[in-house]
Design a protein around this motif. Structure first.
Motif, PDB file in Angstrom:
ATOM      1  N   ILE A 288       0.982  -1.101  -0.001  1.00 50.59           N
ATOM      2  CA  ILE A 288       0.317  -0.327   0.220  1.00 50.59           C
ATOM      3  C   ILE A 288       0.698   1.266   0.476  1.00 50.59           C
ATOM      4  N   GLY A 289       0.736   2.093  -0.178  1.00 54.46           N
ATOM      5  CA  GLY A 289       1.127   3.422   0.091  1.00 54.46           C
ATOM      6  C   GLY A 289       0.675   4.491   1.207  1.00 54.46           C
ATOM      7  N   ASN A 290      -0.082   4.033   2.008  1.00 50.46           N
ATOM      8  CA  ASN A 290      -1.042   4.827   3.091  1.00 50.46           C
ATOM      9  C   ASN A 290      -1.692   3.996   4.129  1.00 50.46           C
ATOM     10  N   PHE A 291      -1.630   3.695   5.167  1.00 47.93           N
ATOM     11  CA  PHE A 291      -2.762   2.926   6.192  1.00 47.93           C
ATOM     12  C   PHE A 291      -4.179   3.067   6.261  1.00 47.93           C
ATOM     13  N   LEU A 292      -4.664   4.196   6.226  1.00 46.54           N
ATOM     14  CA  LEU A 292      -5.334   4.516   5.652  1.00 46.54           C
ATOM     15  C   LEU A 292      -6.633   5.137   4.770  1.00 46.54           C
ATOM     16  N   ALA A 293      -5.977   5.205   3.691  1.00 46.49           N
ATOM     17  CA  ALA A 293      -6.897   5.171   3.040  1.00 46.49           C
ATOM     18  C   ALA A 293      -6.104   4.978   1.229  1.00 46.49           C
ATOM     19  N   ASP A 294      -6.422   3.751   1.157  1.00 48.95           N
ATOM     20  CA  ASP A 294      -5.425   3.366   0.203  1.00 48.95           C
ATOM     21  C   ASP A 294      -6.637   2.333  -1.315  1.00 48.95           C
ATOM     22  N   PRO A 295      -6.868   2.065  -1.994  1.00 43.69           N
ATOM     23  CA  PRO A 295      -7.321   1.713  -2.913  1.00 43.69           C
ATOM     24  C   PRO A 295      -6.757   0.388  -2.856  1.00 43.69           C
ATOM     25  N   ALA A 296      -5.426  -0.577  -2.275  1.00 49.35           N
ATOM     26  CA  ALA A 296      -5.499  -1.800  -2.176  1.00 49.35           C
ATOM     27  C   ALA A 296      -5.828  -2.033  -0.823  1.00 49.35           C
ATOM     28  N   LEU A 297      -6.372  -1.203   0.083  1.00 47.01           N
ATOM     29  CA  LEU A 297      -7.253  -2.055   1.931  1.00 47.01           C
ATOM     30  C   LEU A 297      -8.806  -2.291   0.305  1.00 47.01           C
ATOM     31  N   ASP A 298      -9.163  -1.125  -0.380  1.00 47.33           N
ATOM     32  CA  ASP A 298     -10.271  -1.107  -0.845  1.00 47.33           C
ATOM     33  C   ASP A 298     -10.640  -2.755  -1.320  1.00 47.33           C
ATOM     34  N   ALA A 299     -10.115  -2.962  -2.025  1.00 48.24           N
ATOM     35  CA  ALA A 299      -9.527  -4.285  -2.486  1.00 48.24           C
ATOM     36  C   ALA A 299     -10.206  -5.235  -1.693  1.00 48.24           C
ATOM     37  N   LEU A 300      -8.908  -5.381  -0.698  1.00 52.14           N
ATOM     38  CA  LEU A 300      -9.115  -6.481  -0.705  1.00 52.14           C
ATOM     39  C   LEU A 300      -9.686  -6.802   0.789  1.00 52.14           C
ATOM     40  N   TYR A 301     -10.450  -5.484   1.091  1.00 47.49           N
ATOM     41  CA  TYR A 301     -12.389  -5.412   1.933  1.00 47.49           C
ATOM     42  C   TYR A 301     -12.703  -5.975   1.305  1.00 47.49           C
ATOM     43  N   GLU A 302     -13.495  -5.676  -0.802  1.00 42.88           N
ATOM     44  CA  GLU A 302     -13.958  -6.206  -1.148  1.00 42.88           C
ATOM     45  C   GLU A 302     -13.504  -7.690  -1.309  1.00 42.88           C
ATOM     46  N   GLN A 303     -12.590  -8.661  -1.038  1.00 33.45           N
ATOM     47  CA  GLN A 303     -12.266  -9.351  -1.846  1.00 33.45           C
ATOM     48  C   GLN A 303     -12.654 -10.969  -0.116  1.00 33.45           C
ATOM     49  N   LEU A 304     -12.881  -9.554   0.952  1.00 36.91           N
ATOM     50  CA  LEU A 304     -12.773 -10.555   1.986  1.00 36.91           C
ATOM     51  C   LEU A 304     -14.284 -10.465   2.671  1.00 36.91           C
ATOM     52  N   CYS A 305     -15.270  -9.893   2.101  1.00 30.92           N
ATOM     53  CA  CYS A 305     -16.279  -9.086   1.695  1.00 30.92           C
ATOM     54  C   CYS A 305     -17.126 -10.377   1.306  1.00 30.92           C
ATOM     55  N   HIS A 306     -16.627 -10.145   0.000  1.00 30.00           N
ATOM     56  CA  HIS A 306     -18.097 -11.039  -1.220  1.00 30.00           C
ATOM     57  C   HIS A 306     -16.783 -12.803  -0.102  1.00 30.00           C
ATOM     58  N   ALA A 307     -15.932 -13.631   0.292  1.00 30.69           N
ATOM     59  CA  ALA A 307     -15.598 -14.321   0.467  1.00 30.69           C
ATOM     60  C   ALA A 307     -16.398 -14.967   2.028  1.00 30.69           C
ATOM     61  N   GLY A 308     -16.478 -13.880   2.435  1.00 31.78           N
ATOM     62  CA  GLY A 308     -17.607 -14.101   4.108  1.00 31.78           C
ATOM     63  C   GLY A 308     -18.796 -13.946   3.814  1.00 31.78           C
TER      64      GLY A 308
END
Length: 628
Positions: A441-461
């Protein structure tokens, strides 16, 4: 391949951008005081030629040398370019400076690496000074005999090609390449790496150049934004367009309209045609600027326009706006934006990270099997703690079974499934946790990679029936249910540790101010301040959303006397690289004592109204209330 081109473009623009002020100063001097200027003055005109011939190439070469070889590279690059300049003083050696300056930095860097550990004691200064002088002299000779003549020949060929395009009315065709390249974040590379050297040479002879006008014209982007403002069916996107127009036209930040094109790539046709028509107008009316319009705002555009051409330039910008608007409107009206603005902005952020040479990794395998996510930074007490808290809060409703915590990058646990680290720490993370999947990531609070990770986990969950009880989550994450009273808790943040309405300073000064305040309040030794500066050099502590949390390195923990946090507010912002931080939290932590307050800070950041008020408020009691 695209990433390499973007990195090269970023490097070229990186040499020119810090020295734009010198180019603007040259443009003003030429516009005012040359024989055909607004107020001709023979004595003041005498500064124009030396500034163009000597000062600007030396500045660019020294900047390129420093980018590669540090301060010693800066000196060698400046020496080396003199040879190229003196090989032919009738032309401006900007292109030569972009080559020989970095070459000087590279040569001195390699020399220093070869001498590392082999420098005789007591001879360091002698060897350093003589090596810089000798290498600089040899490169100056190379510049005089090879680089200068070759660049002269190339410049003649390019200038001839441009003249052919102008004479035959083909110059508008360059818009076909300019507008798509801008959306790929090659705008600065094209403008300052290609057009500026050609334009500067033309301006030296004719007093102005159309090449300065091709990329920074605000008209094409303005037409696109107006089309979204009037015809977009998505209300959120439609309402965002007026603000984007102000930033684009008056601020000159063209990147603001790139997401609107990424939402609907077909819209790119509009700025291409708009720019083509405006270039045709500028060429027909013999328009030109006297210097680079940077940033590309209408203000900078007009300030670089000769007095007699102002009405022509305004008409040209208006033509570009009108044509772009006319072409974009039916496309926007029919499509209404195929994707959301947020998705386009995330895509843009990822592209921008690639342009800076960062690798953004977002895809993970077997998301349904993820049980533990670790956010890791250098020390494991500041950046990663806030990142883990914020991400944990996002996940707790949809994936409560996933354990999210933080640690230092060198102590990632063996059972970690996914490690989230900043790009510059990726190699250390791979060595520490070879079994884990990395998300960079570039930063820990607002990063597109974190958004993508969240979407993948939500979908799997949503497809998984697995669930773990809250008791499986360690106390440090789920919250420490102790019977301690408020008076038993350490005073981590006190009123004396809050400084509001601070005047803008450099990043280094802001970090030092935070460190000195920590020391003044008895949280740390004074040596901790230097450790905070070292930590920032390793990887930025800018978190996103206008927040930075500078803290010491992991090696400096022994200098921490007790856990404490200080808060400094800079309403005008402090530059942390390409971003501004209005809120600076200085951190010194023993164990996990500071994590509760970091969690509270994350809660504050999630409330946009509170966050924005905290950046400007003068109410100390209100700040304490929010962070208590």
């Amino acid at each position: 391949m695209k990433n390499k081109v973007q990195q090269f473009g970023k490097f070229l623009s990186g040499m020119v951008m810090p020295n734009i002020g010198a180019l603007i100063a040259f443009g003003f001097l030429a516009a005012l005081f040359i024989d055909t200027g607004w107020i001709p003055n023979e004595k003041l005109n005498s500064m124009v030629s030396p500034m163009l011939t000597y000062l600007i190439p030396i500045l660019i070469a020294s900047t390129g040398g420093k980018m590669v070889g540090g301060d010693r590279g800066r000196v060698v690059g400046a020496i080396a370019v003199i040879g190229a300049i003196m090989s032919d003083t009738s032309i401006t050696m900007l292109m030569a400076a972009m080559i020989i300056g970095p070459l000087g930095g590279f040569c001195i860097k390699k020399f220093d690496e070869a001498m590392d550990g082999h420098m005789p004691a007591g001879f360091e200064m002698l060897i350093n000074n003589f090596s810089a002088g000798i290498i600089g002299m040899l490169l100056a000779i190379l510049g005089y005999t090879v680089v200068g003549p070759v660049m002269s020949a190339i410049l003649v060929v390019l200038a001839t090609g441009v003249n052919i395009l102008v004479v035959h009315g083909l110059l508008p065709l360059v818009a076909i390449f300019i507008e798509p390249a801008k959306v790929l974040f090659l705008n600065n590379a094209i403008n300052h790496g290609i057009f500026t050297p050609l334009a500067t040479a033309q301006a030296a002879e004719a007093g102005k150049s159309i090449m300065y006008m091709l990329e920074p014209n605000p008209g094409p982007g303005l037409g696109v934004l107006l089309a979204y403002m009037f015809f977009c069916k998505d209300m959120k996107t439609k309402q965002s367009a007026p603000g984007a127009i102000i930033i684009h036209v008056l601020g000159g930040i063209h990147e603001i309209y790139f997401p609107y094109i990424l939402m609907n790539p077909l819209v790119i046709i509009a700025p291409i045609i708009g720019n083509m028509v405006s270039i045709f107008w500028f060429n027909m009316m013999d328009c030109g600027l006297v210097g680079p319009a940077s940033p590309g705002s209408i203000i900078a555009y007009l300030m670089m326009t000769p007095g007699s051409d102002i009405w022509k330039v305004l008409v040209g910008v208006g033509i570009a706006t009108g044509v772009s608007f006319a072409v974009a409107s039916p496309i926007v009206k029919m499509a209404g934006g195929k994707n959301s603005l947020e998705a386009a902005q995330s895509e843009m952020a990822a592209m921008k990270a690639e342009a800076k040479g960062q690798t953004v990794q977002t895809e993970i395998k077997d998301a349904s099997q993820i049980k533990k996510i670790i956010f890791a930074c250098d020390a494991g007490m500041g950046s990663s703690a806030m990142g883990a808290t914020k991400f944990r809060n996002r996940l707790k409703e949809v994936c409560p079974q996933i354990h999210v915590s933080n640690t230092s990058v060198d102590n990632i646990p063996f059972d970690c499934d996914v490690a989230v680290v900043q790009t510059t720490l990726a190699e250390r993370a791979r060595k520490s946790a070879p079994q884990a999947q990395l998300v960079t990531i570039g930063n820990f609070l607002a990063d597109p990679a974190l958004d993508a990770l969240y979407e993948q986990l939500c979908h799997a969950g949503s497809e998984s029936e697995k669930a773990e009880t809250a008791s499986d989550v360690p106390a440090a994450v789920a919250g420490n249910e102790t019977e301690a009273t408020e008076t038993d808790k350490p005073q981590i943040l006190v009123k004396q540790g809050i400084r509001l309405n601070q005047k803008p300073v450099s990043k280094e000064e802001a970090i030092r101010a935070a460190g000195e305040l920590l020391a003044e309040l008895g949280y740390v030794d004074e040596t901790y301040v230097d450790a905070m500066q070292e930590r920032e050099k390793l990887v930025t502590t800018y978190m996103g959303m206008g927040v930075a949390i500078p803290h010491g390195t992991s090696q400096a923990k022994e200098t921490v006397k007790k856990t404490g946090i200080v808060f400094l507010q800079y309403p005008e912002g402090v530059d942390f690289g390409d971003e501004k931080a209005e809120l600076v939290f200085g951190i010194a932590g023993i164990g996990d004592e500071h994590l509760e307050l970091l969690s509270k800070i994350c809660e504050v950041l999630e409330d946009e109204e509170v966050l924005e008020k905290m950046k400007t408020t003068s109410d100390l009691e209100w700040v304490m209330e929010q962070l208590s």
